[in-house]
Design an enzyme around this catalytic site. Sequence first.
Site, short mmCIF file in Angstrom:
data_model
loop_
_atom_site.label_atom_id
_atom_site.label_comp_id
_atom_site.label_asym_id
_atom_site.label_seq_id
_atom_site.Cartn_x
_atom_site.Cartn_y
_atom_site.Cartn_z
N LYS A 203 0.45 -1.41 -0.12
CA LYS A 203 0.16 -0.36 0.06
C LYS A 203 0.27 1.49 0.51
O LYS A 203 0.82 2.40 -0.80
CB LYS A 203 -1.21 -0.34 1.17
CG LYS A 203 -2.24 1.57 1.22
CD LYS A 203 -2.70 0.80 2.76
CE LYS A 203 -3.44 1.89 3.27
NZ LYS A 203 -5.17 1.86 4.35
N HIS A 380 -5.31 -33.87 17.31
CA HIS A 380 -3.99 -34.63 17.49
C HIS A 380 -2.95 -34.21 18.31
O HIS A 380 -1.68 -34.51 18.19
CB HIS A 380 -3.50 -35.53 16.64
CG HIS A 380 -4.36 -36.96 16.27
ND1 HIS A 380 -4.55 -37.62 16.15
CD2 HIS A 380 -5.11 -36.55 15.45
CE1 HIS A 380 -5.62 -38.32 15.70
NE2 HIS A 380 -6.31 -37.28 14.98
N LYS A 508 8.85 -1.29 14.53
CA LYS A 508 9.90 -0.66 13.22
C LYS A 508 10.65 0.41 13.65
O LYS A 508 11.41 -0.20 13.25
CB LYS A 508 8.74 -0.45 12.25
CG LYS A 508 7.59 -1.24 11.20
CD LYS A 508 6.52 -0.03 10.87
CE LYS A 508 5.75 -1.11 10.50
NZ LYS A 508 4.47 -0.45 9.48
C1 G6Q Z 1 -2.85 -4.28 7.95
C2 G6Q Z 1 -1.72 -3.65 8.43
C3 G6Q Z 1 -0.33 -4.01 7.96
C4 G6Q Z 1 0.08 -3.74 6.48
C5 G6Q Z 1 1.51 -4.44 5.91
C6 G6Q Z 1 1.91 -3.96 4.88
O1 G6Q Z 1 -4.22 -3.43 8.19
O2 G6Q Z 1 -1.77 -2.01 7.93
O3 G6Q Z 1 -0.02 -5.18 8.41
O4 G6Q Z 1 -0.60 -4.39 5.76
O5 G6Q Z 1 2.75 -3.41 7.47
O6 G6Q Z 1 1.66 -2.54 4.99
P1 G6Q Z 1 2.43 -2.36 3.15
O7 G6Q Z 1 1.20 -3.05 2.26
O8 G6Q Z 1 2.70 -0.63 3.65
O9 G6Q Z 1 3.70 -2.60 2.34
#
Ligand code: G6Q
Length: 543
Positions: A203, A380, A508
């Site tokens: 994202k 199991h 992070k």
């Molecule tokens: C989900 C979180 C998190 C995110 C990852 C990857 O709701 O925000 O899991 O999806 O940190 O982020 P990017 O897609 O920005 O790489």
Amino acid sequence: MIDKAKVQLEKLTAHRHANRDRQTKSLFDDNPDRFNDFSATSNGLLFDYSKCNLTTETMELLFDLAREAKVSEKREALFAGEAINTTENRAVQHMALRNMSGEPVMIDGKDVMPDILTVRNNMAQFAESVRSGKIAGQGGKFTDIVNIGIGGSDLGPVMATAALGPFHDGPKTHFVSNVDGADILEVLKKIDPATTLFIVASKTFTTQETMTNANTAREWLVKALGEEAVVNQFAALSTALDKTSAFGIADDRAFGFWDWVGGRYSIWSAIGLSLMIAVGPKRFDEFLSGAHAVDQHFQTAPDNENLPMLMALIGIWHRNSCGYDTHAVLPYDQYLHRFPAYLQQLDMESNGKRIDVSGQPVDHETGPVVWGEPGTNGQHAFYQLIHQGTSIIPADFLIAAEAVEPVGDHHQKLVANAFAQTEALMVGKSEEQVRSELAAKGIDADAIDKLAPHKVFPGNRPTCTFMYPKLTPFVLGQLVALYEHKVFVQGAIWNINSYDQWGVELGKELAGELLPVVKGEQKPTGRNSSTAGLVDAFHAMRK
Ligand code: G6Q
């Protein structure tokens, strides 16, 4: 929690105390129709919650709680595209991505559907071209795709691609998420650079793990095929399209989405491209349609027939009134083997919060620990604790009426195991029963005294069962959306923001600070003696 909701929650807790010794099995003796009274359906999917220790009175108290907590008003705000993710000032509108109604969806006064449909059409054209070989690598038709992403940009595609395995007729899919080099290395060993498409799913397009893996993949590809391969054999899924072009990804291979799609809710967006290539755009649409059907059900079904509402309220009963800390998800469906991991993020990242929407600490429990593994393997392994341990673990069982690809009587055996477990957990086995069974085997009285307590099952352990006709794309869409809305309802009742995730930030930040220390470019000055000691030991061990 809203004051009136808090009062309602106290009533529920009092109701729990008053009925502490209630046995679920006797509720079945009292009401032969209990299964009908405590189960509900939506579009062919059955939800049976009759094996939970609750009555009509319990449910009425829970529905009152939802009313006092203003769940339906909050649901309207959600679907109206209001900025309910207040700490990030964003709407939460992943439902628009699967809106198959042809109706507009407004966010900030703008209909977002035209943009959604454009991206989905572009994805579909691209997916079809990859599947047919019209778009190919240097060595011809793509045989493999590698999705590089993490968290919400990984778990959805991984889970859904596994779940729809029998429908997979596109190129082989691989997923790389961990910054541990072993993850990408093992995938690179299996693929041919000339026929592999890399999809960088991020994202933000800044995530350390994903960008590290993407750069490693890029170097590997360039080394094998030259720089010109990048433009042809990389695609990107992101909201940051400026960054994808800087990486060298062609504009027509970059598929966008929007800030109102949370990472863990993004499988319905461009992040679903690897799934779409695997199963084809038509089945991807069926997956979206299943979720859309649940969106409609969630908005229109009365509370006592509304599956996400029931799931959430039963969860609140277990978490807040009964004090159960964890929630197990146990799919009796091998194809759902990553579903618990997917739900772990969905639920725990959404509702693992201790501050309410007004910035005050909550004075009640919020999200439970969610965990699970497919049955019958779990039987199991850890079911011992679920049956006889000191913690009570409410569990969801998921089972298909029919296997997508039946093999002999495997499915009937699987189903018998699922039904047997929920029955055993509820009914248990009394000491009296244990003693008479042992006596019938001719075991002497002393030995019976010693053994009997170990063989007693207390029972009264709550389970819910989902049954669906078959694990199709439509059904998978339904299941995921049901849990998404469950999480929404619980967040609404707890009055927390289910859509931010500040809890993942601190680690992070510190990883960023510590990298130069780990690389030996800086000393661990000023750090606590444990971290400093570990850094020193790390350097010493590598010499
Ligand atoms: C989900 C979180 C998190 C995110 C990852 C990857 O709701 O925000 O899991 O999806 O940190 O982020 P990017 O897609 O920005 O790489």
